[in-house]
Design an enzyme around this catalytic site. Sequence first.
Site, PDB file in Angstrom:
ATOM      1  N   GLY A   1       0.795  -1.221   0.000  1.00  0.00           N
ATOM      2  CA  GLY A   1       0.000   0.000   0.000  1.00  0.00           C
ATOM      3  C   GLY A   1       0.823   1.264   0.000  1.00  0.00           C
ATOM      4  O   GLY A   1       0.333   2.333  -0.367  1.00  0.00           O
ATOM      5  N   SER A   2       2.096   1.169   0.389  1.00  0.00           N
ATOM      6  CA  SER A   2       2.965   2.343   0.390  1.00  0.00           C
ATOM      7  C   SER A   2       3.504   2.645  -0.996  1.00  0.00           C
ATOM      8  O   SER A   2       3.962   3.758  -1.260  1.00  0.00           O
ATOM      9  CB  SER A   2       4.131   2.132   1.358  1.00  0.00           C
ATOM     10  OG  SER A   2       3.665   1.965   2.680  1.00  0.00           O
TER      11      SER A   2
ATOM     12  N   SER B   1       7.174   4.388   3.197  1.00  0.00           N
ATOM     13  CA  SER B   1       6.891   3.240   4.062  1.00  0.00           C
ATOM     14  C   SER B   1       5.941   3.703   5.143  1.00  0.00           C
ATOM     15  O   SER B   1       6.310   4.541   5.976  1.00  0.00           O
ATOM     16  CB  SER B   1       8.180   2.691   4.690  1.00  0.00           C
ATOM     17  OG  SER B   1       7.872   1.751   5.711  1.00  0.00           O
TER      18      SER B   1
ATOM     19  N   SER C   1       4.767   2.205   7.805  1.00  0.00           N
ATOM     20  CA  SER C   1       5.246   1.877   9.148  1.00  0.00           C
ATOM     21  C   SER C   1       6.599   2.506   9.448  1.00  0.00           C
ATOM     22  O   SER C   1       6.940   2.734  10.605  1.00  0.00           O
ATOM     23  CB  SER C   1       5.361   0.360   9.308  1.00  0.00           C
ATOM     24  OG  SER C   1       6.384  -0.147   8.463  1.00  0.00           O
TER      25      SER C   1
ATOM     26  N   THR D   1       9.694  -0.948   6.758  1.00  0.00           N
ATOM     27  CA  THR D   1       9.712  -1.871   5.619  1.00  0.00           C
ATOM     28  C   THR D   1      11.162  -2.096   5.173  1.00  0.00           C
ATOM     29  O   THR D   1      11.841  -1.164   4.749  1.00  0.00           O
ATOM     30  CB  THR D   1       8.899  -1.295   4.449  1.00  0.00           C
ATOM     31  OG1 THR D   1       7.597  -0.927   4.925  1.00  0.00           O
ATOM     32  CG2 THR D   1       8.759  -2.310   3.335  1.00  0.00           C
TER      33      THR D   1
ATOM     34  N   ARG E   1      -2.658   0.049   3.434  1.00  0.00           N
ATOM     35  CA  ARG E   1      -3.413   0.158   2.196  1.00  0.00           C
ATOM     36  C   ARG E   1      -4.457   1.269   2.246  1.00  0.00           C
ATOM     37  O   ARG E   1      -4.923   1.733   1.207  1.00  0.00           O
ATOM     38  CB  ARG E   1      -4.086  -1.179   1.873  1.00  0.00           C
ATOM     39  CG  ARG E   1      -5.045  -1.694   2.949  1.00  0.00           C
ATOM     40  CD  ARG E   1      -5.458  -3.123   2.629  1.00  0.00           C
ATOM     41  NE  ARG E   1      -6.390  -3.704   3.578  1.00  0.00           N
ATOM     42  CZ  ARG E   1      -6.032  -4.324   4.693  1.00  0.00           C
ATOM     43  NH1 ARG E   1      -4.755  -4.420   5.018  1.00  0.00           N
ATOM     44  NH2 ARG E   1      -6.945  -4.850   5.498  1.00  0.00           N
TER      45      ARG E   1
ATOM     46  N   GLU F   1      -6.428  -8.282   0.081  1.00  0.00           N
ATOM     47  CA  GLU F   1      -6.252  -7.990   1.503  1.00  0.00           C
ATOM     48  C   GLU F   1      -7.563  -7.802   2.250  1.00  0.00           C
ATOM     49  O   GLU F   1      -7.688  -8.226   3.403  1.00  0.00           O
ATOM     50  CB  GLU F   1      -5.376  -6.753   1.678  1.00  0.00           C
ATOM     51  CG  GLU F   1      -3.939  -6.967   1.242  1.00  0.00           C
ATOM     52  CD  GLU F   1      -3.016  -5.883   1.733  1.00  0.00           C
ATOM     53  OE1 GLU F   1      -2.786  -5.798   2.957  1.00  0.00           O
ATOM     54  OE2 GLU F   1      -2.538  -5.098   0.894  1.00  0.00           O
TER      55      GLU F   1
ATOM     56  N   HIS G   1      -3.670 -10.688 -26.401  1.00  0.00           N
ATOM     57  CA  HIS G   1      -2.700 -11.453 -27.175  1.00  0.00           C
ATOM     58  C   HIS G   1      -2.283 -12.731 -26.457  1.00  0.00           C
ATOM     59  O   HIS G   1      -1.394 -13.435 -26.929  1.00  0.00           O
ATOM     60  CB  HIS G   1      -1.471 -10.585 -27.474  1.00  0.00           C
ATOM     61  CG  HIS G   1      -1.776  -9.433 -28.372  1.00  0.00           C
ATOM     62  ND1 HIS G   1      -1.612  -9.482 -29.739  1.00  0.00           N
ATOM     63  CD2 HIS G   1      -2.282  -8.202 -28.097  1.00  0.00           C
ATOM     64  CE1 HIS G   1      -1.977  -8.322 -30.278  1.00  0.00           C
ATOM     65  NE2 HIS G   1      -2.392  -7.531 -29.296  1.00  0.00           N
TER      66      HIS G   1
ATOM     67  N   LYS H   1       6.311 -11.567   8.030  1.00  0.00           N
ATOM     68  CA  LYS H   1       7.265 -10.582   8.531  1.00  0.00           C
ATOM     69  C   LYS H   1       7.985 -11.082   9.787  1.00  0.00           C
ATOM     70  O   LYS H   1       9.188 -10.881   9.960  1.00  0.00           O
ATOM     71  CB  LYS H   1       6.551  -9.263   8.826  1.00  0.00           C
ATOM     72  CG  LYS H   1       6.098  -8.514   7.581  1.00  0.00           C
ATOM     73  CD  LYS H   1       5.391  -7.216   7.938  1.00  0.00           C
ATOM     74  CE  LYS H   1       4.980  -6.456   6.692  1.00  0.00           C
ATOM     75  NZ  LYS H   1       4.258  -5.198   7.037  1.00  0.00           N
TER      76      LYS H   1
END
Length: 354
Positions: free
Chosen positions: A61-62, A103, A105, A108, A155, A239, A255, A348
């Site tokens: 989301g960042s 980021s 948070s 990241t 997000r 998510e 294609h 994580k």
Amino acid sequence: MAAPSADEIARVDTSNQLGDVLSLPSQLEDALWRVETAGLERHEELGRGGEAPLLVCGMGGSAVGGDLAAASLANRLTRPLVTVRGYELPPWATPDSVVLCASYSGSTEETLACYEAAGALGATRVAVTTGGELARQARTDGVPVIGIPSGLQPRASVAYMLVSVLEVAAFAGVAPHVRTEIDASSAALRQLVDEWGPEAGEGNLAKEIAGGARDSCVCVYGAGPTAAVAYRWKTQLNENAKLPAFAGELPEADHNEIVGWEGAGVAGRFVAIFLEDTDQHPRTRRRIELTSRLIEPLAAATVIVESRGQGPLERMLSLVLLGDLVSLYLAVLRGVDPGPVAVIDRLKQELTGS
């Protein structure tokens, strides 16, 4: 199953993800104010880039702000605007590059690695974050920090990330200022919130699309200015609704991917959603119509959605809002809380210990 009511949504959506989506118009306004308080105009090195690109480093989301900014600016870009997802800057990055490290948070690891790489290269850096290690390092290094509010899922910070990229692009000379377009988009989205929000009844497009996509794998197709939005829809469905979803781009999908629909019935229940815009090439619009018609007998449902609004940014954000709401209504129809992303948290944790 009937479209979810406001009460039903509240029972499932324990962290009020819906409220965050509905506040998108006010977040755009707040984001402009937060960029102003960062004082980017005082950093003369932002304009030294010459022919160098603007690199937006981020994940999830960042990172989406970079994609959406490039799509809305399109032919108004005077230099490339490239989103970098990963641990390394592209090999062609130069000291003249402007690197925006995004980021939510601030922790990241991929973005922190790019921040360090940009510093070693001697590139001009800007950070956008709520805090964490990214903010700490940036303030130590004298790098401007665009501070954004905490308490959101990453997000749900799409407005803050998008506006930050748009404004940095302008200060870096990569594109013109579009503040009036941001203000106009905020006003237009308020009307769409009333039209597609939980209180809207008959004819609520977001609830109708969610109802048709229930228990399905959703394939979202964009083209030109809507390709980045199609990817945003895909990630929000992943998510929020906890469903497999995929994004494709026309005309390329005509294609190859169109042939794969022949096996859709064997593989499961698939729904195709096509995102249109008034600024798309006429032949692309014709391709959307034909592709939808050709796969309709093979799909559980096909939907063509037209963007709403005047300018490119306003129209793009109308589709972002619609997709976010569809993902939340679909989560409620499935009885899943859209907020938690337990498997990402576990990944994580395991990476931290490895």
